[in-house]
Design a protein around this motif. Sequence first.
Motif, PDB file in Angstrom:
ATOM      1  N   ALA A 283       0.829  -1.209   0.000  1.00 25.16           N
ATOM      2  CA  ALA A 283       0.000   0.000   0.000  1.00 25.16           C
ATOM      3  C   ALA A 283       0.862   1.256   0.000  1.00 25.16           C
ATOM      4  CB  ALA A 283      -0.949  -0.004   1.199  1.00 25.16           C
ATOM      5  N   ARG A 284       1.928   1.276   0.803  1.00 22.35           N
ATOM      6  CA  ARG A 284       2.817   2.441   0.812  1.00 22.35           C
ATOM      7  C   ARG A 284       3.480   2.623  -0.544  1.00 22.35           C
ATOM      8  NH1 ARG A 284       4.407   0.119   5.564  1.00 22.35           N
ATOM      9  NH2 ARG A 284       6.469  -0.408   4.734  1.00 22.35           N
ATOM     10  N   SER A 285       3.971   1.526  -1.122  1.00 17.08           N
ATOM     11  CA  SER A 285       4.629   1.597  -2.435  1.00 17.08           C
ATOM     12  C   SER A 285       3.655   2.074  -3.508  1.00 17.08           C
ATOM     13  CB  SER A 285       5.200   0.232  -2.826  1.00 17.08           C
ATOM     14  OG  SER A 285       6.230  -0.137  -1.949  1.00 17.08           O
ATOM     15  N   ASP A 286       2.427   1.575  -3.459  1.00 16.90           N
ATOM     16  CA  ASP A 286       1.411   1.972  -4.431  1.00 16.90           C
ATOM     17  C   ASP A 286       1.095   3.459  -4.305  1.00 16.90           C
ATOM     18  OD1 ASP A 286      -0.458   0.755  -6.461  1.00 16.90           O
ATOM     19  OD2 ASP A 286      -1.926   1.737  -5.147  1.00 16.90           O
ATOM     20  N   TRP A 287       0.985   3.949  -3.078  1.00 13.95           N
ATOM     21  CA  TRP A 287       0.681   5.354  -2.843  1.00 13.95           C
ATOM     22  C   TRP A 287       1.814   6.244  -3.347  1.00 13.95           C
ATOM     23  CZ3 TRP A 287       0.130   8.285   2.412  1.00 13.95           C
ATOM     24  CH2 TRP A 287      -0.535   9.498   2.190  1.00 13.95           C
ATOM     25  N   VAL A 288       3.048   5.868  -3.035  1.00 10.00           N
ATOM     26  CA  VAL A 288       4.196   6.655  -3.496  1.00 10.00           C
ATOM     27  C   VAL A 288       4.193   6.713  -5.024  1.00 10.00           C
ATOM     28  CG1 VAL A 288       6.731   6.647  -3.646  1.00 10.00           C
ATOM     29  CG2 VAL A 288       5.604   6.329  -1.435  1.00 10.00           C
ATOM     30  N   ARG A 289       3.896   5.601  -5.668  1.00 10.57           N
ATOM     31  CA  ARG A 289       3.813   5.573  -7.138  1.00 10.57           C
ATOM     32  C   ARG A 289       2.715   6.520  -7.624  1.00 10.57           C
ATOM     33  NH1 ARG A 289       2.938   0.654  -7.498  1.00 10.57           N
ATOM     34  NH2 ARG A 289       5.091  -0.047  -7.674  1.00 10.57           N
ATOM     35  N   GLU A 290       1.548   6.488  -6.965  1.00  9.38           N
ATOM     36  CA  GLU A 290       0.448   7.378  -7.358  1.00  9.38           C
ATOM     37  C   GLU A 290       0.788   8.848  -7.136  1.00  9.38           C
ATOM     38  OE1 GLU A 290      -3.371   6.322  -5.751  1.00  9.38           O
ATOM     39  OE2 GLU A 290      -3.236   4.286  -6.542  1.00  9.38           O
ATOM     40  N   LEU A 291       1.677   9.125  -6.187  1.00 10.60           N
ATOM     41  CA  LEU A 291       2.129  10.501  -5.959  1.00 10.60           C
ATOM     42  C   LEU A 291       3.088  10.970  -7.054  1.00 10.60           C
ATOM     43  CD1 LEU A 291       2.757  10.404  -2.099  1.00 10.60           C
ATOM     44  CD2 LEU A 291       0.930  11.655  -3.285  1.00 10.60           C
ATOM     45  N   GLY A 292       3.482  10.055  -7.936  1.00 12.82           N
ATOM     46  CA  GLY A 292       4.366  10.412  -9.034  1.00 12.82           C
ATOM     47  C   GLY A 292       5.841  10.215  -8.729  1.00 12.82           C
ATOM     48  N   VAL A 293       6.135   9.421  -7.707  1.00 11.84           N
ATOM     49  CA  VAL A 293       7.520   9.159  -7.330  1.00 11.84           C
ATOM     50  C   VAL A 293       7.910   7.773  -7.833  1.00 11.84           C
ATOM     51  CG1 VAL A 293       9.132   8.896  -5.407  1.00 11.84           C
ATOM     52  CG2 VAL A 293       7.309  10.615  -5.285  1.00 11.84           C
ATOM     53  N   ASP A 294       8.941   7.722  -8.658  1.00  8.22           N
ATOM     54  CA  ASP A 294       9.480   6.467  -9.157  1.00  8.22           C
ATOM     55  C   ASP A 294      10.646   6.084  -8.251  1.00  8.22           C
ATOM     56  OD1 ASP A 294      11.043   4.524 -10.513  1.00  8.22           O
ATOM     57  OD2 ASP A 294      10.279   5.208 -12.453  1.00  8.22           O
ATOM     58  N   GLN A 295      10.440   5.097  -7.382  1.00  7.11           N
ATOM     59  CA  GLN A 295      11.458   4.747  -6.403  1.00  7.11           C
ATOM     60  C   GLN A 295      12.739   4.210  -7.049  1.00  7.11           C
ATOM     61  OE1 GLN A 295      10.218   3.082  -2.533  1.00  7.11           O
ATOM     62  NE2 GLN A 295       8.172   2.955  -3.448  1.00  7.11           N
ATOM     63  N   ARG A 296      12.603   3.516  -8.144  1.00  6.59           N
ATOM     64  CA  ARG A 296      13.793   3.016  -8.841  1.00  6.59           C
ATOM     65  C   ARG A 296      14.604   4.177  -9.392  1.00  6.59           C
ATOM     66  NH1 ARG A 296      12.554  -1.661 -12.752  1.00  6.59           N
ATOM     67  NH2 ARG A 296      10.693  -0.406 -12.716  1.00  6.59           N
ATOM     68  N   GLU A 297      13.905   5.158  -9.971  1.00  2.00           N
ATOM     69  CA  GLU A 297      14.577   6.359 -10.486  1.00  2.00           C
ATOM     70  C   GLU A 297      15.200   7.163  -9.344  1.00  2.00           C
ATOM     71  OE1 GLU A 297      12.665  10.304 -12.199  1.00  2.00           O
ATOM     72  OE2 GLU A 297      12.518   8.651 -13.640  1.00  2.00           O
ATOM     73  N   MET A 298      14.493   7.250  -8.224  1.00  8.08           N
ATOM     74  CA  MET A 298      14.999   7.974  -7.059  1.00  8.08           C
ATOM     75  C   MET A 298      16.327   7.364  -6.593  1.00  8.08           C
ATOM     76  SD  MET A 298      12.800   8.836  -3.605  1.00  8.08           S
ATOM     77  CE  MET A 298      13.300   7.533  -2.501  1.00  8.08           C
ATOM     78  N   LYS A 299      16.404   6.047  -6.620  1.00  9.84           N
ATOM     79  CA  LYS A 299      17.634   5.368  -6.213  1.00  9.84           C
ATOM     80  C   LYS A 299      18.725   5.527  -7.276  1.00  9.84           C
ATOM     81  CE  LYS A 299      19.558   0.915  -4.813  1.00  9.84           C
ATOM     82  NZ  LYS A 299      20.703   0.934  -5.685  1.00  9.84           N
ATOM     83  N   ASN A 300      18.378   5.276  -8.537  1.00 14.93           N
ATOM     84  CA  ASN A 300      19.379   5.313  -9.599  1.00 14.93           C
ATOM     85  C   ASN A 300      19.932   6.708  -9.857  1.00 14.93           C
ATOM     86  OD1 ASN A 300      19.097   2.555  -9.941  1.00 14.93           O
ATOM     87  ND2 ASN A 300      17.693   2.748 -11.663  1.00 14.93           N
ATOM     88  N   GLU A 301      19.078   7.719  -9.787  1.00 14.18           N
ATOM     89  CA  GLU A 301      19.509   9.074 -10.121  1.00 14.18           C
ATOM     90  C   GLU A 301      20.002   9.873  -8.922  1.00 14.18           C
ATOM     91  OE1 GLU A 301      16.651  11.134 -12.502  1.00 14.18           O
ATOM     92  OE2 GLU A 301      16.574   9.501 -13.985  1.00 14.18           O
ATOM     93  N   ASN A 302      19.413   9.628  -7.746  1.00 16.61           N
ATOM     94  CA  ASN A 302      19.753  10.427  -6.568  1.00 16.61           C
ATOM     95  C   ASN A 302      20.400   9.616  -5.449  1.00 16.61           C
ATOM     96  OD1 ASN A 302      18.477  12.751  -7.761  1.00 16.61           O
ATOM     97  ND2 ASN A 302      16.526  11.820  -7.217  1.00 16.61           N
ATOM     98  N   GLY A 303      20.423   8.293  -5.595  1.00 17.86           N
ATOM     99  CA  GLY A 303      21.002   7.453  -4.558  1.00 17.86           C
ATOM    100  C   GLY A 303      20.192   7.430  -3.282  1.00 17.86           C
ATOM    101  N   LEU A 304      18.869   7.671  -3.381  1.00 19.56           N
ATOM    102  CA  LEU A 304      18.004   7.729  -2.198  1.00 19.56           C
ATOM    103  C   LEU A 304      17.031   6.556  -2.169  1.00 19.56           C
ATOM    104  CD1 LEU A 304      17.035  11.509  -2.176  1.00 19.56           C
ATOM    105  CD2 LEU A 304      18.893  10.390  -0.931  1.00 19.56           C
TER     106      LEU A 304
END
Length: 129
Positions: free
Chosen positions: A32-53
Motif C-alpha cells: 500500500a505504501r509503495s502503491d501510494w508513493v507511485r500514485e504521488l508520481g515518485v518512481d522509487q527506482r529512479e529515485m535510487k538510480n539518479e539520486n542514490g536515495l
Amino acid sequence: MTHQLPIRVYYEDTDMAGIVYHANYLRYIERARSDWVRELGVDQREMKNENGLVFVVRRIEADYLAPARLDDLLVVETETVQLTGVRWILEQKVKRGEDVLFQALVTVVTMTDTGHPTRMPAIIRQRVH
C-alpha cells in the motif's frame, strides 16, 4: 489524504488455521505504501538510480485486532500522521468492510544507498501536504 489499496486473501496468505499469517499484514501495508508513493508520481527506482536515495522503514508499531481469512476482500488504508524534513509517519489500517483487523503506525525515513540518513525528498513534502 487517504490512500486505499484493495487486497484479496489467497490460500498462500494463510497459515494452518486458515487465517492470514501475521507477517503478511506487513507485506500488505508495504504494498500500500509503495502503491501510494507511485500514485504521488515518485518512481522509487529512479529515485535510487539518479539520486542514490531509498525509503527505509525505521519503526513499526502494530496491533493485530481480528483475523482475516481466505477469500476475504480487504482494504489497506494509508494516511499521513506527520511529515517532517526527515521522517514520514503513516497510519495504516487493514480493514474488512468497516472492521479494522490490523493497524500500524509506521515511521519511514530516507537514506542514501550507502546507508546514510538524509532529508525526505522535496517531491514527497510537496505532494503529501
